[in-house]
Design a protein around this motif. Structure first.
Motif, short mmCIF file in Angstrom:
data_model
loop_
_atom_site.label_atom_id
_atom_site.label_comp_id
_atom_site.label_asym_id
_atom_site.label_seq_id
_atom_site.Cartn_x
_atom_site.Cartn_y
_atom_site.Cartn_z
N PHE A 113 0.83 -1.21 0.00
CA PHE A 113 0.00 0.00 0.00
C PHE A 113 0.86 1.26 0.00
O PHE A 113 0.64 2.18 -0.82
CB PHE A 113 -0.91 -0.03 1.23
CG PHE A 113 -1.88 1.12 1.30
CD1 PHE A 113 -3.14 1.02 0.73
CD2 PHE A 113 -1.54 2.29 1.95
CE1 PHE A 113 -4.04 2.07 0.80
CE2 PHE A 113 -2.42 3.35 2.02
CZ PHE A 113 -3.68 3.24 1.45
N ALA A 114 1.84 1.32 0.88
CA ALA A 114 2.64 2.54 1.03
C ALA A 114 3.41 2.86 -0.25
O ALA A 114 3.56 4.04 -0.62
CB ALA A 114 3.60 2.40 2.21
N GLU A 115 3.90 1.83 -0.93
CA GLU A 115 4.68 2.08 -2.15
C GLU A 115 3.79 2.57 -3.29
O GLU A 115 4.19 3.43 -4.07
CB GLU A 115 5.42 0.81 -2.57
CG GLU A 115 6.40 1.07 -3.71
CD GLU A 115 7.33 -0.10 -3.98
OE1 GLU A 115 8.02 -0.07 -5.02
OE2 GLU A 115 7.37 -1.03 -3.15
N VAL A 116 2.57 2.04 -3.39
CA VAL A 116 1.64 2.52 -4.41
C VAL A 116 1.29 3.98 -4.16
O VAL A 116 1.27 4.81 -5.08
CB VAL A 116 0.36 1.66 -4.43
CG1 VAL A 116 -0.71 2.30 -5.31
CG2 VAL A 116 0.68 0.25 -4.93
N VAL A 117 1.03 4.32 -2.91
CA VAL A 117 0.70 5.70 -2.55
C VAL A 117 1.86 6.63 -2.90
O VAL A 117 1.67 7.72 -3.46
CB VAL A 117 0.35 5.79 -1.05
CG1 VAL A 117 0.28 7.25 -0.59
CG2 VAL A 117 -0.97 5.09 -0.77
N ASP A 118 3.08 6.19 -2.59
CA ASP A 118 4.25 7.02 -2.89
C ASP A 118 4.50 7.12 -4.38
O ASP A 118 4.83 8.20 -4.89
CB ASP A 118 5.48 6.42 -2.19
CG ASP A 118 6.75 7.23 -2.43
OD1 ASP A 118 6.80 8.40 -1.99
OD2 ASP A 118 7.67 6.70 -3.08
N LEU A 119 4.33 6.03 -5.10
CA LEU A 119 4.56 6.00 -6.54
C LEU A 119 3.65 6.97 -7.27
O LEU A 119 4.05 7.64 -8.23
CB LEU A 119 4.35 4.58 -7.07
CG LEU A 119 4.72 4.28 -8.51
CD1 LEU A 119 6.21 4.39 -8.73
CD2 LEU A 119 4.25 2.87 -8.89
N LEU A 120 2.42 7.08 -6.79
CA LEU A 120 1.42 7.94 -7.45
C LEU A 120 1.33 9.32 -6.82
O LEU A 120 0.56 10.17 -7.28
CB LEU A 120 0.05 7.26 -7.41
CG LEU A 120 -0.06 5.98 -8.24
CD1 LEU A 120 -1.37 5.26 -7.96
CD2 LEU A 120 0.06 6.29 -9.72
N GLY A 121 2.09 9.56 -5.75
CA GLY A 121 2.09 10.88 -5.12
C GLY A 121 0.75 11.28 -4.56
O GLY A 121 0.33 12.44 -4.71
N ILE A 122 0.06 10.36 -3.89
CA ILE A 122 -1.29 10.66 -3.39
C ILE A 122 -1.37 10.58 -1.87
O ILE A 122 -2.48 10.55 -1.31
CB ILE A 122 -2.34 9.73 -4.02
CG1 ILE A 122 -1.95 8.25 -3.84
CG2 ILE A 122 -2.52 10.05 -5.50
CD1 ILE A 122 -2.97 7.27 -4.41
#
Length: 369
Positions: A113-122
């Motif tokens: 979850f944290a990496e997806v959030v960081d990858l998309l800047g959200i």
């Protein structure tokens, strides 16, 4: 490998399309509105049952009407992002994302979850509701929800079509980052050539329900017989380049490509980074001898490979420049005056200012075969 073969009839329209594309990588379905792109994507996702067809991903058969195989959508592991984000309006961004995460099959690998959030800047959006998001932010959240479901195939149906130019420019770098970071194959539907330039590894050209051609973006952009591409006023080739060096005092960056070197306006990309660059045919001129003094920075020796008809009173030249191909749009009068013909040695000239910063796109190395 993604293998697709479909036949289906609607009132007044027939789809008869087949292609195969290597995976991982981004396969772009490109063509005018109404040519059948979204219908293909719906059939791959399992949202449409075609009259006849076969869809297979990496050897797994998702659809084979001849054998009676029709996996339901929930068993195909396809993450779908539509033109409208389709977020749950009563849930926060984080809860929308967690919904996708709960749909991930047990034991499947994927980004946390944290990496997806960081990858998309959200990360700063997690507490908001969809009504408080811009169009570009909504699409980033929709992408995150699809990724957290840990799909085997990511399907995107014109995800930028509803956005204005500013929001589109905001979202494209995130899509490029996904392409470079993930090994998930993507099927991307669009009628926008700039999206193809930035994202596609394999290009599938469609018109009136049929596939006109399927090949790498670089190969198809250099063909003069495909009017869907070559007939556009922004027609041109896409080159894979490497940043060689910067000359800040001159405001220039030097790029290497298989045909030599190009000087472009100063770019922030560091030396060694690979870029995709579109060289438009209208920005390439030819000369019979090397000009002694010229404002153009890029003057390259070339061989005329073909002289093909273009728009009325125009011709499209295919020029071999070392290991690369350029296209040049010239008048028929120029062809006659210069006696341009296949096999002739010429000089290809390209203005440095023809390379806008929006046309230079960082890319990852191509996926292994």
């Amino acid at each position: 490998m993604l293998e697709v073969s479909l036949r289906h009839r609607f009132p007044g329209f027939a789809l008869d399309a087949a292609f195969a594309a290597p995976t991982p990588g981004v396969t772009a379905l490109f063509g005018p509105s109404g040519c059948g792109k979204s219908t293909v994507l719906a059939a791959v996702a399992g949202l449409l049952r075609p009259e006849a067809g076969r869809v297979a991903l990496g050897g797994q058969v998702l659809l084979d009407t001849g054998r009676g195989i029709m996996l339901p959508p929930e068993r195909r592991r396809c993450g779908v992002v539509f033109q409208d984000a389709r977020l749950f309006p009563h849930l926060s961004v984080e809860t929308n994302l967690r919904y996708g995460q709960r749909r991930a099959p047990p034991g499947t690998a994927g980004l946390p979850f944290a990496e997806v959030v960081d990858l998309l800047g959200i990360g700063h959006l997690l507490g908001r509701r969809p009504a408080a998001l811009s169009g570009g932010e909504k699409q980033r959240v929709a992408l995150g929800r699809a990724l957290l479901s840990r799909p085997a195939l990511l399907l995107m149906d014109e995800p930028l079509a509803a956005l204005d130019a500013a929001r589109k420019l905001e979202l494209l770098p995130f899509l490029a980052r996904l392409r470079d970071r993930l090994s998930i194959p993507m099927l991307y539907v669009t009628h926008a050539l700039d999206e193809v330039d930035q994202l596609a590894d394999t290009l599938v050209l469609m018109q009136q329900g049929r596939v006109l051609a399927c090949d790498t973006l670089e190969a198809l952009s250099a063909r003069t017989d495909l009017s869907l591409l070559a007939g556009r006023r922004d027609a041109g080739v896409v080159l894979h380049c490497t940043v060689l060096a910067h000359a800040p005092e001159r405001g220039l960056t030097r790029l290497g490509f298989p045909g030599g070197e190009l000087l472009v306006p100063l770019d922030p990309a560091p030396p060694g980074m690979r870029l995709r660059v579109r060289v438009r045919a209208r920005d390439v001129s030819v000369a019979m001898a090397a000009p002694p003094a010229l404002s153009m920075q890029n003057v390259l020796p070339a061989i005329v490979e073909a002289v093909d008809p273009g728009a009325p009173h125009e011709a499209l030249l295919r020029l071999r420049v070392g290991g690369a191909v350029l296209l040049s749009r010239v008048t028929l009068d120029a062809v006659r005056r210069l006696g341009l013909a296949p096999g002739q040695a010429v000089w290809a000239m390209v203005k440095s200012v023809a390379f806008s910063r929006g046309g230079e796109v960082p890319v990852a190395p191509p996926p292994p075969a």
